[in-house]
Design a protein around this motif. Structure first.
Motif, PDB file in Angstrom:
ATOM      1  N   ASN A 217      51.308  45.976  40.367  1.00 33.96           N
ATOM      2  CA  ASN A 217      49.867  45.829  40.106  1.00 33.96           C
ATOM      3  C   ASN A 217      49.498  46.225  38.683  1.00 33.96           C
ATOM      4  N   GLN A 218      50.160  47.266  38.161  1.00 31.86           N
ATOM      5  CA  GLN A 218      49.860  47.707  36.803  1.00 31.86           C
ATOM      6  C   GLN A 218      50.218  46.636  35.768  1.00 31.86           C
ATOM      7  N   VAL A 219      51.386  46.049  35.908  1.00 32.80           N
ATOM      8  CA  VAL A 219      51.811  45.009  34.968  1.00 32.80           C
ATOM      9  C   VAL A 219      50.855  43.823  35.027  1.00 32.80           C
TER      10      VAL A 219
ATOM     11  N   SER B 217      54.138  64.790  28.086  1.00 31.25           N
ATOM     12  CA  SER B 217      53.428  64.105  27.003  1.00 31.25           C
ATOM     13  C   SER B 217      54.104  62.789  26.638  1.00 31.25           C
ATOM     14  N   PHE B 218      55.415  62.687  26.875  1.00 30.08           N
ATOM     15  CA  PHE B 218      56.144  61.464  26.529  1.00 30.08           C
ATOM     16  C   PHE B 218      55.634  60.258  27.309  1.00 30.08           C
ATOM     17  N   SER B 219      54.966  60.497  28.428  1.00 28.25           N
ATOM     18  CA  SER B 219      54.435  59.379  29.207  1.00 28.25           C
ATOM     19  C   SER B 219      52.930  59.469  29.454  1.00 28.25           C
ATOM     20  N   LEU B 220      52.301  60.596  29.055  1.00 28.31           N
ATOM     21  CA  LEU B 220      50.887  60.781  29.362  1.00 28.31           C
ATOM     22  C   LEU B 220      50.002  61.079  28.150  1.00 28.31           C
ATOM     23  N   SER B 221      50.567  61.477  27.031  1.00 25.23           N
ATOM     24  CA  SER B 221      49.760  61.900  25.893  1.00 25.23           C
ATOM     25  C   SER B 221      48.931  60.748  25.319  1.00 25.23           C
ATOM     26  N   PRO B 222      47.692  61.018  24.892  1.00 27.33           N
ATOM     27  CA  PRO B 222      46.903  59.985  24.206  1.00 27.33           C
ATOM     28  C   PRO B 222      47.570  59.509  22.919  1.00 27.33           C
ATOM     29  N   ASP B 223      48.474  60.326  22.365  1.00 34.23           N
ATOM     30  CA  ASP B 223      49.149  59.980  21.111  1.00 34.23           C
ATOM     31  C   ASP B 223      50.552  59.422  21.319  1.00 34.23           C
TER      32      ASP B 223
ATOM     33  N   ILE C  29      55.672  54.999  35.787  1.00 41.48           N
ATOM     34  CA  ILE C  29      55.390  55.929  34.690  1.00 41.48           C
ATOM     35  C   ILE C  29      55.399  55.217  33.341  1.00 41.48           C
ATOM     36  N   PHE C  30      56.070  54.065  33.263  1.00 38.68           N
ATOM     37  CA  PHE C  30      56.137  53.302  32.022  1.00 38.68           C
ATOM     38  C   PHE C  30      55.053  52.228  31.940  1.00 38.68           C
ATOM     39  N   THR C  31      54.110  52.234  32.904  1.00 35.95           N
ATOM     40  CA  THR C  31      53.090  51.175  32.937  1.00 35.95           C
ATOM     41  C   THR C  31      51.686  51.719  33.190  1.00 35.95           C
ATOM     42  N   LEU C  32      51.439  53.000  32.923  1.00 33.87           N
ATOM     43  CA  LEU C  32      50.170  53.613  33.311  1.00 33.87           C
ATOM     44  C   LEU C  32      48.973  53.071  32.540  1.00 33.87           C
ATOM     45  N   ASN C  33      49.160  52.752  31.258  1.00 34.86           N
ATOM     46  CA  ASN C  33      48.044  52.228  30.471  1.00 34.86           C
ATOM     47  C   ASN C  33      48.579  51.320  29.365  1.00 34.86           C
ATOM     48  N   SER C  34      47.679  50.802  28.557  1.00 31.84           N
ATOM     49  CA  SER C  34      48.073  49.815  27.544  1.00 31.84           C
ATOM     50  C   SER C  34      48.992  50.386  26.475  1.00 31.84           C
ATOM     51  N   SER C  35      49.039  51.730  26.348  1.00 31.38           N
ATOM     52  CA  SER C  35      49.916  52.371  25.374  1.00 31.38           C
ATOM     53  C   SER C  35      51.297  52.694  25.933  1.00 31.38           C
ATOM     54  N   SER C  36      51.515  52.399  27.204  1.00 33.01           N
ATOM     55  CA  SER C  36      52.767  52.779  27.855  1.00 33.01           C
ATOM     56  C   SER C  36      53.961  52.036  27.273  1.00 33.01           C
ATOM     57  N   LEU C  37      55.127  52.636  27.446  1.00 32.77           N
ATOM     58  CA  LEU C  37      56.335  52.174  26.774  1.00 32.77           C
ATOM     59  C   LEU C  37      56.712  50.746  27.131  1.00 32.77           C
ATOM     60  N   SER C  38      56.596  50.359  28.387  1.00 36.57           N
ATOM     61  CA  SER C  38      57.023  49.010  28.771  1.00 36.57           C
ATOM     62  C   SER C  38      56.223  47.943  28.039  1.00 36.57           C
ATOM     63  N   PHE C  39      54.924  48.188  27.845  1.00 37.95           N
ATOM     64  CA  PHE C  39      54.082  47.202  27.165  1.00 37.95           C
ATOM     65  C   PHE C  39      54.334  47.199  25.657  1.00 37.95           C
ATOM     66  N   VAL C  40      54.574  48.368  25.084  1.00 34.80           N
ATOM     67  CA  VAL C  40      54.894  48.443  23.656  1.00 34.80           C
ATOM     68  C   VAL C  40      56.207  47.710  23.363  1.00 34.80           C
ATOM     69  N   LEU C  41      57.203  47.912  24.202  1.00 31.21           N
ATOM     70  CA  LEU C  41      58.488  47.240  23.997  1.00 31.21           C
ATOM     71  C   LEU C  41      58.380  45.736  24.247  1.00 31.21           C
ATOM     72  N   SER C  42      57.573  45.349  25.226  1.00 31.65           N
ATOM     73  CA  SER C  42      57.361  43.920  25.464  1.00 31.65           C
ATOM     74  C   SER C  42      56.701  43.267  24.260  1.00 31.65           C
ATOM     75  N   ASP C  43      55.691  43.927  23.700  1.00 34.53           N
ATOM     76  CA  ASP C  43      55.012  43.388  22.516  1.00 34.53           C
ATOM     77  C   ASP C  43      55.935  43.341  21.306  1.00 34.53           C
ATOM     78  N   ALA C  44      56.969  44.202  21.307  1.00 30.82           N
ATOM     79  CA  ALA C  44      57.934  44.210  20.204  1.00 30.82           C
ATOM     80  C   ALA C  44      59.000  43.131  20.368  1.00 30.82           C
TER      81      ALA C  44
END
Length: 411
Positions: free
Chosen positions: A35-37, A376-382, A88-103
């Motif tokens: 659902n997150q994706v 923070s690696f999966s939840l931090s705003p930064d 955990i890798f799809t919680l929000n638009s900054s999450s790792l899976s989406f960043v890597l997909s965009d890369a």
């Protein structure tokens, strides 16, 4: 007067509690990766496959970016942390899976046995039926997750994509899986282009809170864990997650939910309200008692070693009275390490020990200028700027050299 105040406090708490429970549970969902994706607009595929010891595992895949031209890049497999799943890798638009997909990566999301999609595939007999948590055997630790689950997932992804090598990124428990799997089955190092260890947990010698308290009461905790096969937290975890999401969305309760996350990682770090509610929609996932006992054994022994079954069983399995250490010298894949000064679980000293015992560390990225804990690696705003974009750069760039390592580790 005091009795009147106590009665008023109890009445007010009961009123808040009833209000929370009366909220339509559809208002806040127990999050799952699928659902997150989809909610974030990315393409999605799901797969299932069997491990050699007959566990059915599930993978989610984001083959290309939502803003791209549909070109599928090289595959990267993401390994989640303890009490977590791939979500955990799809919680929000900054999450790792989406960043890597965009890369430009073909992102594959791993779920170890009993967790996330792998749990759902095994414990639900049919739609809307209550889960049967004992439908699978919970007699495993992160050793089996790495040696059997991860290696089978690697072969599956390479077979599906036609690539000869894959990038692997492990977070927390995911790093423990990777180190166990690659040291025990070293041929899989040849199938890895780059190995990224994020907040790596191996030797657990230098502990902060809360793990120092776990070590202090290890015997008592182990006695409890010996009585159960797994910690399920609820007969129906998904219903529990939906309820907690609603409760934590109420402003009177939010600070308690934030405190729980701070307690879990041993440090209070900046978190957005949405991140707190999101993580408690999936955390903690059910976990086998042997997984926790294996980690406790590392805390007590201060070694990174195989599971201790007792002297007699150890002699049969290992040929030694005590369990042997994992041979980290066999982890030969090009390795990138990401860790932080304020991580009380993967402490800088333990990470430095790990780096010094791995034979092919290419780069160490050390976060020491901002407050950044284990979650923070999966939840931090930064996390996008501090971790996820640099991670994409590490995977894409081939210019980092071993000479950078010492300067980063000692900073």
């Amino acid at each position: 007067m005091r009795c009147h105040q106590n009665h008023y406090s109890r009445t007010r708490f009961l009123s808040i509690f009833i209000t929370v429970l009366s909220v339509n549970l559809a208002a806040v969902f127990s999050l799952d990766t699928v659902n997150q994706v989809r909610e974030h607009g990315y393409p999605l595929k799901t797969y299932k496959f069997w491990t050699p010891d007959k566990y059915l595992l599930g993978l989610e895949r984001i083959p290309y970016s939502k803003d791209g031209n549909g070109t599928i890049g090289r595959p990267v497999l993401l390994l989640h942390g303890l009490f977590l799943s791939s979500v955990i890798f799809t919680l929000n638009s900054s999450s790792l899976s989406f960043v890597l997909s965009d890369a430009g990566f073909d992102v594959w999301l791993f779920n170890a046995r009993g967790l996330g999609l792998s749990r759902a595939l095994n414990i639900y007999a049919r739609d809307e039926a209550p889960p049967r948590m004992n439908k699978i055997s919970w007699d495993f630790s992160w050793h089996e997750m790495g040696v059997l689950d991860m290696t089978t997932a690697i072969d599956f992804v390479l077979n599906e994509t036609g690539y000869s090598k894959i990038d692997i990124l492990g977070y927390s428990l995911g790093t423990t899986m990777a180190l166990a799997g690659l040291s025990n089955r070293p041929k899989y190092n040849d199938k890895i282009n780059k190995l990224v260890l994020m907040a790596p947990t191996s030797r657990l010698k230098e502990l902060g809170m809360p793990l120092s308290m776990v070590r202090r009461y290890a015997r008592l905790i182990t006695v409890f864990l010996n009585r159960v096969n797994f910690l399920r937290f609820s007969k129906d975890p998904d219903t529990k997650y939906r309820m907690i999401s609603n409760i934590c969305s109420v402003k009177y309760v939010f600070e308690i939910c934030k405190w729980f996350i701070d307690l879990a990682q041993g440090v209070s770090t900046p978190l957005s309200n949405d991140s707190v509610v999101s993580i408690l929609s999936v955390f903690p996932q059910p976990v086998s008692s042997r997984t926790l006992k294996h980690y406790i054994q590392l805390m007590i022994s201060r070694r990174f070693c195989h599971y201790d079954f007792g002297p007699a069983a150890n002699m049969r399995l290992y040929g030694t009275v005590k369990p042997p250490d994992y041979n980290l010298f066999k982890v030969t894949a090009p390795t990138y390490v990401i860790h932080s000064k304020d991580d009380t679980i993967a402490s800088p000293m333990d990470v430095k020990w790990l780096v010094n015992n791995l034979p092919n560390v290419k780069y160490v990225y050390y976060i020491d200028n901002v407050l950044f804990g284990h979650l923070s690696f999966s939840l931090s705003p930064d996390m996008k700027e501090l971790v996820n974009l640099p991670t994409a750069h590490f995977l894409l760039d081939d210019t980092h050299e071993n000479s950078v390592r010492k300067r980063k580790v000692s900073s």
